[in-house]
Motif scaffolding. Structure first.
Motif, mmCIF file in Angstrom:
data_model
loop_
_atom_site.group_PDB
_atom_site.id
_atom_site.type_symbol
_atom_site.label_atom_id
_atom_site.label_comp_id
_atom_site.label_asym_id
_atom_site.label_seq_id
_atom_site.Cartn_x
_atom_site.Cartn_y
_atom_site.Cartn_z
ATOM 1 N N SER A 169 26.721 -31.809 5.616
ATOM 2 C CA SER A 169 25.650 -31.577 6.594
ATOM 3 C C SER A 169 26.107 -30.752 7.794
ATOM 4 N N ASN A 170 27.349 -30.265 7.757
ATOM 5 C CA ASN A 170 27.907 -29.481 8.864
ATOM 6 C C ASN A 170 28.509 -28.189 8.341
ATOM 7 N N ARG A 171 27.719 -27.136 8.367
ATOM 8 C CA ARG A 171 28.220 -25.844 7.907
ATOM 9 C C ARG A 171 29.262 -25.316 8.894
ATOM 10 N N GLY A 172 30.191 -24.523 8.387
ATOM 11 C CA GLY A 172 31.154 -23.850 9.250
ATOM 12 C C GLY A 172 32.447 -24.591 9.508
ATOM 13 N N VAL A 173 32.642 -25.757 8.875
ATOM 14 C CA VAL A 173 33.890 -26.482 9.096
ATOM 15 C C VAL A 173 35.051 -25.747 8.412
ATOM 16 N N PRO A 174 36.281 -25.924 8.911
ATOM 17 C CA PRO A 174 37.442 -25.246 8.310
ATOM 18 C C PRO A 174 37.667 -25.665 6.851
ATOM 19 N N ALA A 203 36.890 -15.131 10.919
ATOM 20 C CA ALA A 203 35.979 -16.271 10.857
ATOM 21 C C ALA A 203 34.630 -15.864 11.446
ATOM 22 N N SER A 204 33.573 -16.458 10.929
ATOM 23 C CA SER A 204 32.232 -16.184 11.452
ATOM 24 C C SER A 204 32.068 -16.854 12.817
ATOM 25 N N ASP A 205 31.031 -16.476 13.519
ATOM 26 C CA ASP A 205 30.740 -17.108 14.812
ATOM 27 C C ASP A 205 30.554 -18.611 14.640
ATOM 28 N N ILE A 235 42.946 -25.530 8.905
ATOM 29 C CA ILE A 235 43.053 -24.083 8.706
ATOM 30 C C ILE A 235 41.792 -23.579 8.027
ATOM 31 N N GLU A 236 41.244 -22.510 8.592
ATOM 32 C CA GLU A 236 40.174 -21.743 7.961
ATOM 33 C C GLU A 236 40.843 -20.527 7.333
ATOM 34 N N PHE A 237 40.764 -20.412 6.012
ATOM 35 C CA PHE A 237 41.385 -19.302 5.308
ATOM 36 C C PHE A 237 40.404 -18.150 5.149
ATOM 37 N N LYS A 238 40.927 -16.931 5.270
ATOM 38 C CA LYS A 238 40.151 -15.709 5.101
ATOM 39 C C LYS A 238 40.975 -14.723 4.285
ATOM 40 N N GLY A 239 40.293 -13.821 3.604
ATOM 41 C CA GLY A 239 40.978 -12.738 2.924
ATOM 42 C C GLY A 239 41.635 -11.834 3.963
ATOM 43 N N THR A 240 42.643 -11.075 3.560
ATOM 44 C CA THR A 240 43.369 -10.201 4.473
ATOM 45 C C THR A 240 42.403 -9.303 5.248
ATOM 46 N N GLY A 241 42.549 -9.333 6.567
ATOM 47 C CA GLY A 241 41.731 -8.504 7.437
ATOM 48 C C GLY A 241 40.359 -9.066 7.766
ATOM 49 N N LYS A 242 39.997 -10.194 7.185
ATOM 50 C CA LYS A 242 38.691 -10.812 7.444
ATOM 51 C C LYS A 242 38.799 -11.766 8.629
#
Length: 91
Positions: free
Chosen positions: A28-33, A55-57, A46-53
């Motif tokens: 029920s909580n979008r945007g969690v790590p 995190a969203s607002d 940790i919020e993982f992202k592809g190289t160069g990406k």
């Protein structure tokens, strides 16, 4: 490198050092790590992202809320080496 590959490498490194690395979801909580790491009373996310990406607002807002309300560190990682360095520094 894509997000899944970075996450896999960092989590494997963490587990070798005795960290629990659980996938974190809060339906029920979008945007969690993506992951919660725990060892010897220490906890961080940790919020993982592809190289160069980035995190969203929404993700940044959730990480800020976790940090300010719970005092728990949150990181955004788009590089496996940086992720390993975070784990090493916390070990």
């Amino acid at each position: 490198m894509n997000e899944a590959a970075i996450e896999k490498k960092v989590c494997a490194h963490a587990k070798k050092l005795g960290w629990l690395a659980y996938k974190f979801a809060s339906p029920s909580n979008r945007g969690v790590p993506d992951r919660i790491f725990m060892r010897d009373g220490a906890v961080f996310f940790i919020e993982f992202k592809g190289t160069g990406k980035r995190a969203s607002d929404l993700q940044n807002e959730m990480m800020r809320k976790i940090h300010t309300t719970g005092g728990i560190d949150c990181y955004t990682v788009d590089n496996a080496e940086i992720g390993r360095k975070i784990i090493d520094a916390r070990s």
